[in-house]
Design a protein around this motif. Sequence first.
Motif, PDB file in Angstrom:
ATOM      1  N   GLU A 140       9.907  -6.514 116.505  1.00 20.93           N
ATOM      2  CA  GLU A 140      10.450  -7.823 116.883  1.00 20.93           C
ATOM      3  C   GLU A 140       9.511  -8.577 117.827  1.00 20.93           C
ATOM      4  O   GLU A 140       9.895  -9.555 118.448  1.00 20.93           O
ATOM      5  CB  GLU A 140      11.822  -7.660 117.542  1.00 20.93           C
ATOM      6  N   ARG A 141       8.278  -8.072 117.972  1.00 21.28           N
ATOM      7  CA  ARG A 141       7.242  -8.674 118.806  1.00 21.28           C
ATOM      8  C   ARG A 141       7.547  -8.605 120.304  1.00 21.28           C
ATOM      9  O   ARG A 141       7.021  -9.393 121.094  1.00 21.28           O
ATOM     10  CB  ARG A 141       6.960 -10.125 118.399  1.00 21.28           C
ATOM     11  N   ALA A 142       8.417  -7.690 120.698  1.00 17.17           N
ATOM     12  CA  ALA A 142       8.655  -7.445 122.116  1.00 17.17           C
ATOM     13  C   ALA A 142       7.652  -6.414 122.614  1.00 17.17           C
ATOM     14  O   ALA A 142       7.301  -5.476 121.896  1.00 17.17           O
ATOM     15  CB  ALA A 142      10.083  -6.944 122.343  1.00 17.17           C
ATOM     16  N   ALA A 143       7.187  -6.594 123.841  1.00 18.10           N
ATOM     17  CA  ALA A 143       6.183  -5.697 124.417  1.00 18.10           C
ATOM     18  C   ALA A 143       6.845  -4.668 125.314  1.00 18.10           C
ATOM     19  O   ALA A 143       7.612  -5.013 126.206  1.00 18.10           O
ATOM     20  CB  ALA A 143       5.157  -6.502 125.211  1.00 18.10           C
ATOM     21  N   MET A 144       6.562  -3.398 125.066  1.00 13.79           N
ATOM     22  CA  MET A 144       6.952  -2.310 125.946  1.00 13.79           C
ATOM     23  C   MET A 144       5.740  -1.923 126.798  1.00 13.79           C
ATOM     24  O   MET A 144       4.625  -1.845 126.284  1.00 13.79           O
ATOM     25  CB  MET A 144       7.435  -1.113 125.133  1.00 13.79           C
ATOM     26  N   ALA A 145       5.937  -1.671 128.080  1.00 15.73           N
ATOM     27  CA  ALA A 145       4.806  -1.454 128.988  1.00 15.73           C
ATOM     28  C   ALA A 145       4.146  -0.097 128.805  1.00 15.73           C
ATOM     29  O   ALA A 145       2.924   0.006 128.716  1.00 15.73           O
ATOM     30  CB  ALA A 145       5.265  -1.618 130.434  1.00 15.73           C
ATOM     31  N   ILE A 146       4.942   0.980 128.771  1.00 17.03           N
ATOM     32  CA  ILE A 146       4.388   2.336 128.733  1.00 17.03           C
ATOM     33  C   ILE A 146       5.164   3.189 127.736  1.00 17.03           C
ATOM     34  O   ILE A 146       6.396   3.248 127.780  1.00 17.03           O
ATOM     35  CB  ILE A 146       4.433   2.998 130.123  1.00 17.03           C
ATOM     36  N   CYS A 147       4.436   3.860 126.857  1.00 17.82           N
ATOM     37  CA  CYS A 147       4.998   4.895 125.992  1.00 17.82           C
ATOM     38  C   CYS A 147       4.565   6.218 126.601  1.00 17.82           C
ATOM     39  O   CYS A 147       3.409   6.620 126.463  1.00 17.82           O
ATOM     40  CB  CYS A 147       4.506   4.759 124.556  1.00 17.82           C
ATOM     41  N   SER A 148       5.484   6.895 127.270  1.00 19.72           N
ATOM     42  CA  SER A 148       5.133   8.055 128.078  1.00 19.72           C
ATOM     43  C   SER A 148       5.054   9.321 127.231  1.00 19.72           C
ATOM     44  O   SER A 148       6.030   9.754 126.639  1.00 19.72           O
ATOM     45  CB  SER A 148       6.162   8.246 129.194  1.00 19.72           C
ATOM     46  N   GLY A 149       3.863   9.894 127.196  1.00 20.54           N
ATOM     47  CA  GLY A 149       3.643  11.143 126.477  1.00 20.54           C
ATOM     48  C   GLY A 149       3.356  10.990 125.002  1.00 20.54           C
ATOM     49  O   GLY A 149       3.102  11.985 124.321  1.00 20.54           O
ATOM     50  N   VAL A 150       3.358   9.736 124.485  1.00 17.36           N
ATOM     51  CA  VAL A 150       3.227   9.548 123.040  1.00 17.36           C
ATOM     52  C   VAL A 150       2.363   8.330 122.706  1.00 17.36           C
ATOM     53  O   VAL A 150       2.163   7.442 123.524  1.00 17.36           O
ATOM     54  CB  VAL A 150       4.608   9.384 122.365  1.00 17.36           C
ATOM     55  N   LYS A 151       1.887   8.308 121.446  1.00 12.54           N
ATOM     56  CA  LYS A 151       1.136   7.169 120.901  1.00 12.54           C
ATOM     57  C   LYS A 151       1.819   6.710 119.612  1.00 12.54           C
ATOM     58  O   LYS A 151       1.919   7.475 118.657  1.00 12.54           O
ATOM     59  CB  LYS A 151      -0.306   7.581 120.602  1.00 12.54           C
ATOM     60  N   PRO A 152       2.314   5.463 119.533  1.00  6.06           N
ATOM     61  CA  PRO A 152       2.902   4.957 118.285  1.00  6.06           C
ATOM     62  C   PRO A 152       1.845   4.922 117.181  1.00  6.06           C
ATOM     63  O   PRO A 152       0.731   4.438 117.402  1.00  6.06           O
ATOM     64  CB  PRO A 152       3.354   3.542 118.649  1.00  6.06           C
TER      65      PRO A 152
END
Length: 296
Positions: free
Chosen positions: A229-241
Amino acid sequence: MSQNLTRTNFEQLEKLSNRSRYVARSCKEIQDRYHEHEDGLYFLTTANGMVYQTFCDMTTAGGGWTLVASVHENSIYGRCTVGDRWSSQQGNNANLPDGDGNWSNRNTFGAAEGATSDDFKNPGYYEIRAEDMSVWHVPNNFPLEHWNLAAILRYHTENHFLRLYGGNLFQMFSQYPVRYNVGSPGNRGPAIPIVYDHGDKESTKMLYGPNPRGEFEPGFITFRAINNERAAMAICSGVKPVRGYNTEHYCIGGGGYFYTDQCGDFPSFDWDRLGREQGWSASKEMTEAAVLLFYR
């Protein structure tokens, strides 16, 4: 016995009080200059002379880690409401794409000792020039002296990646703004390999829902991930999309608009509760733990 206990407590308090005499801008400088090797609260001084207190991890991977922030979800039922300082406290509003903007401003809040009970951000977040990061996921409301042992996940980076982004998250998120409609789905900032101090790739996967496990690769910390939905999440902790890009289910923080009702510091960690497609919610352990951010 009573006298001995009183004397011992006084000696400990005097020892802790003496730390206020240290002059340093980071926990690493305290470690190097004063040869401190004990975890706990210390006083730091900014380049402008501001003195503040924070927690120093003096033992993990050589020590010298400065706590600069914590992301704490005060109510998983709220949707960008009061307390969602790392997204927006002003509602899910497309007219406020940056939300509160605390990933890239000099606002500070909270206290180090309460970092597992509320959001926390000190001047070190934007003032310290660091090389690496450490992240702890600590159950909500745990006292400071038990953070290390209570953590459900602890890891750090070791490739000095912050050198490439100005030395801290403040500078990084100036390059990679955390706001709505800033990039295409799947677009993201850097994904950095991590070294586990507690936990591993498999335990990291199990902290998130079964559906997200098919979308990410564990063993990384990722910054500024854009969802469908084009929303930005700051940190993906422990993972890489790596596919799917429903990052709202496994990444934290964000801007002020998430398109749907998935809004907040832990945007959609409780999706299953809403009675929709199941298998997306994060574990109870992850949802009810504060995320502590350290520099070194």
